[in-house]
Structures are given as C-alpha cells and as structure tokens.
Design an enzyme around this catalytic site. Structure first.
Site, PDB file in Angstrom:
ATOM      1  N   GLU B 313     -15.355  63.680 -60.639  1.00  0.00           N
ATOM      2  CA  GLU B 313     -13.958  64.088 -60.748  1.00  0.00           C
ATOM      3  C   GLU B 313     -13.830  65.598 -60.556  1.00  0.00           C
ATOM      4  OE1 GLU B 313     -12.250  61.673 -63.754  1.00  0.00           O
ATOM      5  OE2 GLU B 313     -10.388  62.777 -63.800  1.00  0.00           O
ATOM      6  N   GLU B 316     -14.127  66.241 -56.945  1.00  0.00           N
ATOM      7  CA  GLU B 316     -12.871  65.844 -56.307  1.00  0.00           C
ATOM      8  C   GLU B 316     -11.811  66.923 -56.498  1.00  0.00           C
ATOM      9  OE1 GLU B 316     -11.281  62.160 -57.774  1.00  0.00           O
ATOM     10  OE2 GLU B 316      -9.514  62.303 -56.487  1.00  0.00           O
ATOM     11  N   CYS B 370      -9.462  58.043 -66.413  1.00  0.00           N
ATOM     12  CA  CYS B 370     -10.386  57.380 -67.343  1.00  0.00           C
ATOM     13  C   CYS B 370      -9.685  56.346 -68.210  1.00  0.00           C
ATOM     14  CB  CYS B 370     -11.049  58.384 -68.267  1.00  0.00           C
ATOM     15  SG  CYS B 370     -11.785  59.729 -67.393  1.00  0.00           S
ATOM     16  N   SER B 390      -6.886  60.704 -59.904  1.00  0.00           N
ATOM     17  CA  SER B 390      -8.238  60.802 -59.354  1.00  0.00           C
ATOM     18  C   SER B 390      -8.704  59.430 -58.895  1.00  0.00           C
ATOM     19  CB  SER B 390      -9.179  61.334 -60.437  1.00  0.00           C
ATOM     20  OG  SER B 390     -10.504  61.051 -60.099  1.00  0.00           O
ATOM     21  N   LYS B 429      -9.271  48.116 -71.365  1.00  0.00           N
ATOM     22  CA  LYS B 429     -10.534  48.018 -70.617  1.00  0.00           C
ATOM     23  C   LYS B 429     -10.822  46.576 -70.234  1.00  0.00           C
ATOM     24  CE  LYS B 429     -12.084  52.310 -70.642  1.00  0.00           C
ATOM     25  NZ  LYS B 429     -12.224  53.029 -69.378  1.00  0.00           N
ATOM     26  N   GLU B 432      -8.939  46.209 -67.204  1.00  0.00           N
ATOM     27  CA  GLU B 432      -9.537  46.994 -66.126  1.00  0.00           C
ATOM     28  C   GLU B 432     -10.741  46.280 -65.522  1.00  0.00           C
ATOM     29  OE1 GLU B 432     -11.504  50.608 -67.218  1.00  0.00           O
ATOM     30  OE2 GLU B 432     -10.947  51.589 -65.345  1.00  0.00           O
ATOM     31  N   GLU B 437     -10.268  44.768 -57.626  1.00  0.00           N
ATOM     32  CA  GLU B 437     -10.970  45.731 -56.765  1.00  0.00           C
ATOM     33  C   GLU B 437     -12.252  46.270 -57.405  1.00  0.00           C
ATOM     34  OE1 GLU B 437      -7.940  46.098 -58.032  1.00  0.00           O
ATOM     35  OE2 GLU B 437      -7.565  48.121 -58.780  1.00  0.00           O
ATOM     36  N   CYS B 600      -9.051  58.040 -76.945  1.00  0.00           N
ATOM     37  CA  CYS B 600      -9.732  56.746 -77.122  1.00  0.00           C
ATOM     38  C   CYS B 600      -9.974  56.398 -78.584  1.00  0.00           C
ATOM     39  CB  CYS B 600     -11.058  56.765 -76.398  1.00  0.00           C
ATOM     40  SG  CYS B 600     -10.899  57.157 -74.670  1.00  0.00           S
TER      41      CYS B 600
END
Lengths: 171, 673
Positions: B313, B316, B370, B390, B429, B432, B437, B600
């Site tokens: 990241e 990036e 994240c 990102s 999560k 996710e 994908e 989190c």
C-alpha cells in the site's frame, strides 16, 4: 423526449422538496402529497425521498408503515373509510357497509379492479353524534344512509375532482 | 441547539423542530453550572442539573437494571426496565431518560418498582421465542440475566409456541433471528446513529412492530456493510455472526486436510474477556498453544500480511504521488505552452501522454482497504470514489493468497488440501472471504473466517483454560511479525505503520528522529477524525526493494505528506462529504478508514459487551504489545524480505503481487431494486 416513469417521479419529488424543504421534518408533507397524487408510496420513491432529505430509506419506510393513511401498496383514487365504532354501529353502520360492499362489488380491505375505490374501516372519526360517519379521501360524510351511499359513489365516479385533474396533468 | 452533540461526537438525527426539549434544559443548565442535590434510596448526591437519575445512581454505586440503554448510543427509553419511583409523581419514571431538574427523592427498589420490572420482563418473555440452551448468547444474554435477577420462575403471560419470523440466513456475516428480539432498538440506533448506514429500523406499529430492513428484504440484498456493531450491542441472541465453527472442526478432523489459522492482533487483545479476564490482557502467545491444542496444523500471524500490506500500500501511495506530481508538471507545461503557442499545445499533450496519461487524474487521496466494512460502505455510498480505495487486498486475504501459493510450494502441500482459517475481530471478514474475486490462487484465499467469540467457544470446547496455557511462538516460514502489524488493530494503526515505513523508505532516516520511540502520536487516540501533516525535509537513496520503480526521491523533497484517520462509518461519511465538497480532506494524500468505532479492536466479532472503556483497554494492550517487539517497522520484517526475495521476485506492486495481493471493487450504489 422519452421520460421514464422513475425519472418523472424523481422530478416530482424534487419539486416537492423545493416546496416543503429538505429538512427531515419535510418528510410527512412530502409523503402526504405523494399519497394525494400517486395513491401509494413505492419503494423507489422512498429511496429517492431519503436521498433528497439525506436520511435513510429504512427510516422513510418506517414512517410509511407506521401511519394508516400512508400506504406502500397501490390503492384506489378514492379511499372510503367507514367508521366502525359503537356509536356509528348503533346508528346503522351495518346497512351502510352492506350497501358499499354491494355497490362496489368488493369486500372491506379491497380495491375495485378499475383502481377507483378502496374500501376500509376507520376507528372513530369523531362524529359520534352524527353517525354513521364515512370518510372519502379527506371529505367526511355524516348521517350516511344506504341511499346516500349510492349518490356519494356516483358523485365520486362522475367527479373529475382534484385527483382526476392531477391525472390529466400527468398524462 | 445545533451544537448539541451525542457522546460519539455528532449531532442528533432529530429534526430541528423536535430536537430534545429535555436535552436543551440539560445543556443549558450544565453550562450554567448549576448543581442540584438529589436523594436516591436515602443517599444524597449533588449532580449538575440535567444529569439523569441513572447516571446519578451509577455515581452512587446503586445499580439500576437497563436494557435499551447503551453507553455508545443515544437515549431511547423504550424498554422501561429501569423504572424508578420519584416521590410525588404518580407514574414510575424511566431513570435512563429522566433528567434531574429539581431536588427529587428517588427510590429504586420499592415493591411497586420491583413488580413493574418483573411484569416488563414477563411481557418480554411472552414474545420471546427460543430456548436459552440452544442460543449462542447463553450465559452472556442481558435478558437472561435480568430474568434471573428478578426471579422469573414461570411464564406469567404464556410464551411463544411457534416462531413468528423466519431466520434471515442470507448474509455471510450476520444472522438475524427476530424471534429473540425484545425491540430495545439498540441495533436501530447503532445502525442509524452510530454507524449511519441505516439498514435496520422499526417497521409497523403496535403488536405488529418488528425490526426490519428496507422493504423487509434479506440482509444480503440491502446496504448492510456487515460491520457487526449491532451484534455487539444486541442484548439477546437476535443478532449474531454467521458461525463457521462446525465447518472448521470438520476440516480439523479430516486427516487429509492441512488446516492453518492466522490470528489478527485485535482478537488476541480481546479474547481474554471471554475467559473472565478484565479487558486489555493480550493472549497472543498463550493462544498459539491453545490453537495447536485445538488441532490446527500451523498457527500464523496475520501481522506478517499486515506488514506486507504496508509495503504494497505504501508503494502504491508513492506511485500515485509520483504520477500526480508528473501530471502536475505536465499540466503546467501544457498551460504555459498553450499560452505561448496555442497551436502547439495539442501535439505537446499527445507527446506527453505517451508516458503518463494525464487525461486521467490520479485518484488522491488514497484510501485504505483493510476494513471490509469500510470497503462495502464505499461501494454502496461512494461508488464514484472506488478508484481512490487502495487496490491492496486486506491482510487477511493477502495471507490467504500467499498460503495457497508460496506456502504450498514451499511445504509441498497441495493447495487443494490446505484449509485457511482466519481469526478476526470482524464479521465483515466473513463476507470478504466469500467475495467471488478473492481466489487469485485458483482456490478460495480464505476458507473460513472466525470471530473472537467463536474461537473462544472452540477453545472452551476442547477444555482449555486459555489464561493458564503456556506460551509458544508462531510457526515459520512467516514467524513473528513486527510491531507495525500489531497496531493495525487500533484506529490510526495502519496510518502509523505506513508513516513509519514510508518515512524511512523515503528519507533514509530513522522515524525515531521525528517521533519518540517511533510512536506517531498525532494519529493515535479515539477522536473520530484525526489529521496530521508530515513534512519531508530531506530525501535519501531509494531502497533496493523498490529501486525498480523509482530512480530517486528528489520529486518528494520539501513536500508535506497530509494524512487523516477516521473510524466508525459515521466519521468516514463526514470525511467523504468533506472530500466531495472539496474541503480540507480532499487535499490529503492518504486516509485511513475503519468501519468500526475504535478500529478493529471494536469490531463486530469481538467479545460482548463493548464500551468506550473496554475499547480503550484493548487499545492499550495493543500498543503495549507493539512496544514489546524488537522489530517495529514493516520494511524490516526479515520473513517479509525473504518472501520478496524468493517468491514475489518482481517486487512490491509487481506483476505477481498484482495478481495475488491486489483486487478490485464493485460499485454497488445505495438504491435497492
């Protein structure tokens, strides 16, 4: 230019927010106006309203589900609500109800196939001394008799009142 | 009253015309500083005018039971379990929503009060369907403990014989069982006021009332971001995470499967609470032993992937900055040449576009990716800004992709037989890891996501007392990660790690020169939105790891890196609206967003209950753990550098890393068909 129904609805709602404001408190007037012009509040219109007023769609649907006079299902142009409290009952509401059912050919809770009338109950219209009382959209009729029912319905059928005018404008 | 703020720092959602009459007295009186003496159960206390009876009682150490009241949420006063007797008043009063404006005498446990509370409970139980022993909140249910406290020994008003509602199992993350709902509306206030997502609201009226989504659609079809904050605040088992423990046990018991687990930093700071410890006791290394005892073949540290995320990241970000800089120069050149030679500007721009396409502005600020809750929030509410997010996968998914490629290669295990489990503080999560994908390796990156609560249940099931387990280390080849990875668990942590790494990569200087002990204090804390500036005074040589991408850093010399941090989607919304309006945050370069309040550590999979104090204790545990590591910067993680040397040979943001570690997003929009 071809305008989809959704686009037209959105335009109408934007006009309503211009009129009633974009505060949360504009929600009720907008919903009432929508009921007057389109006879129901669709899921799509709830989302557009939420978007315009910067609230959540689920809040709009919460309000719509709370009030009996706001409906998310299509109802007729004329909503007839007959008072079913004890005072009206004693002054002959039963006969009026039967006349309505016979004349319209629908049961209570139903809508005529032409989308003109919806029949329902009301719990006290505050006209206990002049019963039986009946509410047609926003107009109240007192001391209704089976004979009067027929003329009231005929009046509605032949009226191109506010509803019909709105319809014409839209078409 | 526009400045009236809720505890979590934003205005109420009530219309101006209705904005709390009582609250006005409250603010005004407190501003006056007027004190008032009240007597509660015969004990006197002086409180500021406008304090509620409940708050005053709490100060005196008198316990008044509550159900709909929650520290994080605005007042509702709907459950009435906190009723008390106010002398001289005919009816009982709800203490949570009674601001004291006169010197009153309150009695909290008179026979009338006890009877009323008991009746309220009886009525709630009459509409509550489900047996306690088959409920996942058995032993941690507020309704259950109240029933016990008030000696409910039979169903005075009968009970539900049949379920009234179907259980909503549509979502990968959440299960909604409205048969257990007591209509306290904590979830409504969480979703609408705290998170400003707006999925749940009370629908209908009277005895038909229920908590529902828009149009009563399944959760998977509405704008739910799966953050699970409602789970953490639900007093009963009406809302819970979609439990995968059975599948995980099945995989563990299957000898052909190689089951590996990665543990995130936040569960390690929180899991002790499930074993009766006070909040803020890190269990990292004891948990490793317990996990092996459960039967997991390998135990890895998600922080390794967090370090990887920082490198990817951060790179990036640097690439985006460089492209933006080049764009600016290009545009300036164009503007000048357009002024001087209008006829030449056309060819000039074509010439320039051969190496940088400046027709497309570089999306800055870059947003972190994240938090899967935040990602789905952005997909729903800010789809036009998705190219700012990102492209890096979250640490969980990066690790999964590496496990099924690099790790499988290294150990010779067929990736088909590897079952990857992720211990996360998060319900999103679970969503996710089921995104279509997320299978770059040809297999599902992560097979199952477990929440802290579910793992605690598994550990208890094998008869392990976690606090008394011996400590053991993480397994190789990923080893123990760095302090940078650990602080991913707390709001501002990703930003802090990124600053530590990017600063050192660019300047070649130690970040300790700028911040004591490499603790980037400006991005720490629990303030909803934080902003910091980081001047890059001088630049160093380009480190080997990214030397294939950058020739030098001279273009960054003298620049000021502007960063911001937001936690809780309500704050994220505020930042996004500011960016939309072209405000201060639109000039930022990098913004960290976390969907959950506190980051989190306050996630939807963490132990219940949650409160600001509990979250602060967990944060302290995480920062302590960071301090205890010798290596505290992602780019110094030896195992990570080894992975770049052996496997991701074309470096950060290289071809292989793009295939495995980066992803794309789906613009979902907020309109539901």
């Amino acid at each position: 230019m071809l305008v989809t129904e959704q686009e037209r609805l959105r335009d109408d709602l934007v006009k309503m927010t211009d009129r009633f404001g974009r505060d949360r408190s504009a929600l009720m007037p907008i919903l009432q106006e929508l009921m007057r012009t389109r006879y129901h509040i669709s899921e799509y219109s709830m989302q557009v309203i939420a978007d315009l007023l910067d609230i959540h769609p689920v809040e709009v649907s919460s309000v719509v589900s709370f009030y009996s006079f706001l409906e998310d299902k299509q109802r007729g142009q004329f909503v007839i609500r007959l008072c079913r409290t004890i005072a009206c009952d004693m002054s002959g509401e039963g006969n009026v109800a039967r006349q309505l059912v016979n004349d319209l050919g629908i049961e209570f809770g139903g809508t005529t196939p032409d989308g003109k009338f919806t029949l329902g109950w009301a719990n006290c219209l505050g006209m206990c001394d002049q019963g039986p009382a009946m509410l047609v959209n926003e107009k109240i009729y007192t001391q209704v008799t089976p004979e009067k029912v027929h003329s009231i319905l005929e009046e509605c059928r032949s009226t191109f009142g506010v509803h019909a005018t709105v319809d014409k404008e839209r078409c | 009253m526009s400045d009236e703020l809720l505890p979590h720092g934003h205005p109420t959602r009530a219309p101006a015309s209705q904005r709390g009459r009582t609250a006005e007295v409250l603010e005004h009186a407190k501003a006056l500083g007027k004190q008032i003496e009240v007597t509660i159960d015969g004990r006197a206390i002086t409180v500021p005018l406008g304090t509620t009876i409940l708050e005053s009682a709490q100060q005196l150490g008198i316990r008044i039971p509550t159900l709909c009241y929650h520290q994080d949420l605005c007042l509702a006063g709907v459950c009435r379990i906190c009723v008390v007797e106010v002398e001289g008043q005919r009816a009982l009063q709800a203490s949570c929503s009674y601001p004291i404006t006169a010197p009153i005498h309150v009695k909290t446990h008179t026979p009338a009060v006890r009877k009323a509370r008991r009746h309220i409970l009886d009525l709630m139980l009459a509409n509550h369907y489900g047996e306690c022993y088959t409920c996942n909140r058995n032993g941690n249910c507020e309704l259950q403990s109240l029933a016990e406290e008030y000696g409910v020994d039979y169903f005075r008003f009968g009970r539900m014989e049949k379920p009234r509602y179907e259980i909503d199992l549509s979502s990968h993350a959440l299960v909604r069982d409205m048969n257990k709902c007591v209509l306290c509306r904590r979830c409504v206030r969480t979703c609408i006021d705290l998170q400003e997502v707006g999925v749940l609201e009370a629908i209908d009226r009277g005895n038909r009332i229920k908590i529902a989504t828009f149009g009563d659609k399944p959760l998977s079809d509405v704008v739910c971001i799966n953050c699970g904050q409602c789970i953490n605040r639900c007093p009963t088992g009406a809302l819970r995470a979609n439990d995968n423990t059975d599948e995980v046990w099945q995989a563990i018991d299957d000898p052909t499967k190689h089951v590996v687990i990665q543990t995130a930093p936040s569960p390690r700071a929180g899991i002790g609470e499930c074993f009766g410890l006070p909040p803020g006791q890190p269990m990292t290394f004891r948990m490793n032993t317990a996990l092996r005892y459960c039967g997991f073949d390998k135990v890895f540290d998600t922080n390794f992937a967090a370090d990887l995320t920082i490198i990817e990241e951060g790179t990036e970000l640097l690439l985006r900055l460089k492209a933006a800089m080049a764009n600016d120069e290009c545009r300036m050149m164009n503007d000048e040449s357009a002024l001087q030679h209008p006829e030449r500007s056309q060819s000039q721009s074509i010439h320039n576009s051969s190496f940088i396409n400046h027709n497309f502005p570089v999306p800055l600020p870059q947003f972190t990716s994240c938090s899967p809750g935040w990602v789905k929030f952005a997909e729903h509410f800010y789809p036009e800004y998705l190219d700012h997010v990102s492209t890096c996968k979250s640490p969980q998914q990066m690790f999964g992709a590496l496990l099924k490629t690099f790790y499988a290669e290294k150990t010779g295990v067929n990736p088909r037989d590897i079952v990857t489990v992720a211990l996360m503080p998060c319900s999103a999560k679970k969503f996710e890891c089921n995104r279509p994908e997320m299978c770059a390796s040809g297999y599902k990156d992560i097979d199952y996501g477990l929440t802290t609560r579910e793992l605690a249940k598994m550990i208890r099931e094998v008869g392990v007392d976690l606090p008394n387990m011996p400590k053991s280390d993480f397994d190789d080849p990923f080893g123990t990660a760095t302090g940078s990875g650990v602080i991913f668990g707390v709001t501002g942590g990703v930003m802090e790690s990124a600053i530590r790494t990017v600063f050192e990569l660019v300047t070649g200087k130690k970040v300790e020169n700028l911040f004591d002990h490499a603790e980037v204090v400006p991005v720490r804390g629990f303030e909803g939105i934080r902003y910091a500036e980081l001047p890059i005074v001088e630049v160093g040589p380009v480190p080997a790891i990214i030397s294939h991408l950058f020739k030098d850093w001279n273009w960054l010399k003298g620049a000021t890196l502007k960063v911001a941090v937001a936690h809780g989607t309500a704050n994220a919304k505020r930042v996004m609206e500011d960016i939309k309006a072209g405000g201060k945050f639109s000039e930022c370069h990098f913004i960290e967003f976390m969907a959950c309040p506190g980051g989190c550590l306050g996630g939807g999979g963490q132990p219940i209950p949650t409160s600001p104090e509990i979250r602060a204790a967990r944060a302290k545990a995480i920062y302590d753990e960071d301090r205890s590591y010798t290596i505290r910067k992602s780019h110094e993680n030896p195992a990570l550098l080894q992975v770049y040397a052996d496997f991701l040979t074309d470096g950060p943001c290289g071809h292989r890393s793009h295939k495995l570690l980066h992803t794309h997003y789906t613009p979902r929009g907020k309109y539901i068909a």
